[in-house]
Motif scaffolding. Structure first.
Motif, PDB file in Angstrom:
ATOM      1  N   THR A   1       0.865  -1.180   0.000  1.00  0.00           N
ATOM      2  CA  THR A   1       0.000   0.000   0.000  1.00  0.00           C
ATOM      3  C   THR A   1       0.901   1.230   0.000  1.00  0.00           C
ATOM      4  O   THR A   1       2.094   1.131   0.329  1.00  0.00           O
ATOM      5  CB  THR A   1      -0.898   0.040   1.247  1.00  0.00           C
TER       6      THR A   1
ATOM      7  N   LEU B   1      -8.232   3.640   4.728  1.00  0.00           N
ATOM      8  CA  LEU B   1      -9.319   3.683   3.741  1.00  0.00           C
ATOM      9  C   LEU B   1      -8.775   3.766   2.318  1.00  0.00           C
ATOM     10  O   LEU B   1      -9.294   3.124   1.399  1.00  0.00           O
ATOM     11  CB  LEU B   1     -10.238   4.873   4.028  1.00  0.00           C
ATOM     12  N   LYS B   2      -7.720   4.535   2.130  1.00  0.00           N
ATOM     13  CA  LYS B   2      -7.150   4.688   0.789  1.00  0.00           C
ATOM     14  C   LYS B   2      -6.457   3.414   0.313  1.00  0.00           C
ATOM     15  O   LYS B   2      -6.256   3.237  -0.901  1.00  0.00           O
ATOM     16  CB  LYS B   2      -6.175   5.864   0.772  1.00  0.00           C
TER      17      LYS B   2
ATOM     18  N   THR C   1     -12.695  11.965   3.531  1.00  0.00           N
ATOM     19  CA  THR C   1     -12.262  10.656   3.050  1.00  0.00           C
ATOM     20  C   THR C   1     -13.338   9.608   3.275  1.00  0.00           C
ATOM     21  O   THR C   1     -13.564   8.736   2.424  1.00  0.00           O
ATOM     22  CB  THR C   1     -10.956  10.236   3.744  1.00  0.00           C
TER      23      THR C   1
ATOM     24  N   SER D   1     -15.884   9.849   0.530  1.00  0.00           N
ATOM     25  CA  SER D   1     -15.471   9.405  -0.795  1.00  0.00           C
ATOM     26  C   SER D   1     -15.073   7.933  -0.858  1.00  0.00           C
ATOM     27  O   SER D   1     -15.079   7.344  -1.937  1.00  0.00           O
ATOM     28  CB  SER D   1     -14.298  10.265  -1.284  1.00  0.00           C
ATOM     29  N   LYS D   2     -14.756   7.321   0.309  1.00  0.00           N
ATOM     30  CA  LYS D   2     -14.197   5.972   0.299  1.00  0.00           C
ATOM     31  C   LYS D   2     -15.068   4.912   0.958  1.00  0.00           C
ATOM     32  O   LYS D   2     -14.689   3.732   0.946  1.00  0.00           O
ATOM     33  CB  LYS D   2     -12.824   5.975   0.993  1.00  0.00           C
ATOM     34  N   THR D   3     -16.197   5.282   1.542  1.00  0.00           N
ATOM     35  CA  THR D   3     -17.033   4.282   2.213  1.00  0.00           C
ATOM     36  C   THR D   3     -18.477   4.355   1.734  1.00  0.00           C
ATOM     37  O   THR D   3     -18.924   5.379   1.206  1.00  0.00           O
ATOM     38  CB  THR D   3     -17.010   4.460   3.746  1.00  0.00           C
TER      39      THR D   3
ATOM     40  N   SER E   1     -22.240  12.671  -2.328  1.00  0.00           N
ATOM     41  CA  SER E   1     -21.841  11.498  -1.558  1.00  0.00           C
ATOM     42  C   SER E   1     -22.344  11.581  -0.130  1.00  0.00           C
ATOM     43  O   SER E   1     -22.614  10.566   0.497  1.00  0.00           O
ATOM     44  CB  SER E   1     -20.320  11.340  -1.579  1.00  0.00           C
TER      45      SER E   1
END
Length: 456
Positions: free
Chosen positions: A272, A338-339, A364, A367-369, A396
């Motif tokens: 990652t 999360l990223k 975040t 946008s990510k969940t 979102s």
């Protein structure tokens, strides 16, 4: 003062008892709350054990006060001891003063545990005698007399420990700084005080020592030090020794050679962006600073298992992946978690309020969940940030499912109900655990137990 749960208090007690000291332990917690630490201690050897309170006379009559690093600056009892001339120290200060080995310090706001563990495993793989301790949960103080001058001691140090250590003007042989973000402002009081504590790792070093610094971190890259600097990161110089971080690879340059390391050379846990930076920091210390060739470290790099409570996959149930990232006690750690995920995520977040800014975390999460369960003291603030429309995230925000949960168990159950095959259910709190749990380890262990109940 403060037996605690992480081993430092216990290590100090054992060290002092072994040297014939008359030791009194005092802690505001109860015997039930300290059961894990007390079970490892022969209480009959103590001069006194005072739990659930502190008593003034203990602090005015002591010949030495060993303070747990969790005790905040300005504590009334510590100041009481100081006013009557009682010497004040800490477990890590005692270790530093008596350790004969070579010291390699790792600090930073995120990534320090993984980086310290990687460095230790690299040294072991290369046949270099080394030990791992500090804030990672292992006190080396009871073993300090066994450590020889040719051994390396890898110490993960927190800002609390460094704040106490500063009075000794420590000069680690190698200091590694992962990054710097606002954290623990409830303890330090200001961002400047937190930064000054962290800078203790490098500020007393001389040209005879080495500092391994993150070129991409705008704050810590500018910390004052007289040490020889080894740089790592995307922005570091490509024509001198250091570690260059690419999107999917690393370039390591040292006096002993140069290497390109691909993602496939890394353990899955490290593949990652955050993991690459940890690996780069470790190579900066071991290969660039110490000159150990990458070839000797390949096996340790590929087989690194990661650490408990740090992006730890704990179960695969009906196509859902449960991930325990309880060690994520800062917004930046949860953002990185999360990223790093490739699958849709349902997040469990929240805990004790340490005064950190949660704005970027909320962005975040949006946008990510696909859903988020909020727990702990910060649930209200996070919910407000998540439900306030912004020009960039209004769409979102309206689609995101949000649930306030009174307990972690309820959060796990709700997350399971919201999930579908292919989803990741991620515990990454972004906050400290104090409240429902004694520490992040207990929180992570309870999460694993609650996941098992889902299976049943």
């Amino acid at each position: 003062m403060g037996l605690g749960h992480f081993g430092g208090g216990l290590g100090a007690v054992k060290y002092l008892l072994d040297r014939g000291a008359m030791v009194t332990v005092t802690d505001l917690r109860s015997a039930d709350e300290l059961a894990d630490s007390l079970s490892q201690l022969d209480v009959s050897q103590l001069e006194a054990l005072v739990l659930g309170e502190h008593r003034d006379n203990l602090f005015t009559r002591a010949e030495l006060l060993v303070v747990n690093p969790a005790v905040k600056p300005g504590n009334r009892y510590v100041e009481l001891a100081r006013t009557v001339g009682v010497p004040i120290t800490s477990e890590i200060n005692l270790f530093w003063q008596h350790c004969r080995g070579k010291k390699l310090v790792v600090t930073g706001s995120t990534g320090k545990s993984t980086t310290a563990s990687l460095i230790h495993q690299f040294l072991q793989a290369a046949g270099v005698p080394s030990r791992l301790g500090g804030n990672i949960g292992v006190s080396l103080l009871p073993l300090v007399d066994e450590i020889t001058p040719d051994e390396w001691v890898v110490l993960e140090l927190s800002s609390f420990q460094l704040a106490a250590l500063d009075e000794l003007r420590p000069r680690p042989d190698i200091a590694v700084v992962t990054n710097f973000f606002p954290n623990h402002l409830d303890w330090h009081g200001t961002l400047d005080a937190y930064r000054e504590a962290k800078q203790t790792a490098v500020c007393w070093q001389t040209k005879n020592e080495i500092a391994v610094l993150n070129a991409d971190d705008a704050d810590s890259a500018l910390w004052p030090t007289d040490a020889k600097v080894v740089w790592y990161g995307k922005e570091c110089w490509r024509d001198r020794p250091g570690v260059v971080v690419g999107d999917n690879h690393l370039i390591v340059r040292s006096s002993s050679g140069g290497w390109k390391i691909e993602l496939t050379d890394l353990a899955p846990y490290l593949r990652t962006p955050h993991g690459l930076m940890n690996v780069a920091a470790a190579f900066g210390a071991v290969t660039v600073a110490l000159g150990i060739p990458v070839d000797k470290l390949a096996g340790a790099l590929l087989n690194f298992q990661g650490l408990p409570h740090r992006m730890q996959t704990v179960a695969e149930i009906e196509g859902r992946t449960f991930i325990n990232d309880s060690k994520a006690t800062t917004p930046e750690a949860t953002i990185a978690a999360l990223k790093s995920l490739l699958q849709p995520a349902i997040l469990i977040a929240g805990g004790k309020d340490k005064g950190a800014d949660l704005t970027e975390l909320a962005q975040t999460i949006r946008s990510k969940t696909k859903a988020v369960a909020l727990i702990g003291d910060t649930a209200t603030a996070l919910e407000q940030l998540l439900t306030t429309p912004t020009s960039d995230h209004a769409r979102s925000a309206s689609a995101l499912r949000i649930e306030r949960c009174n307990t972690l168990a309820a959060a796990v159950e709700w997350a399971w109900q919201q999930s579908a095959p292919g989803d990741a259910i991620l515990l990454s709190p972004a906050c400290a655990s104090h409240g429902e749990f004694a520490n992040y380890e207990q929180r992570g262990e309870q999460f694993i137990e609650f996941v098992k109940s889902v299976i049943q």
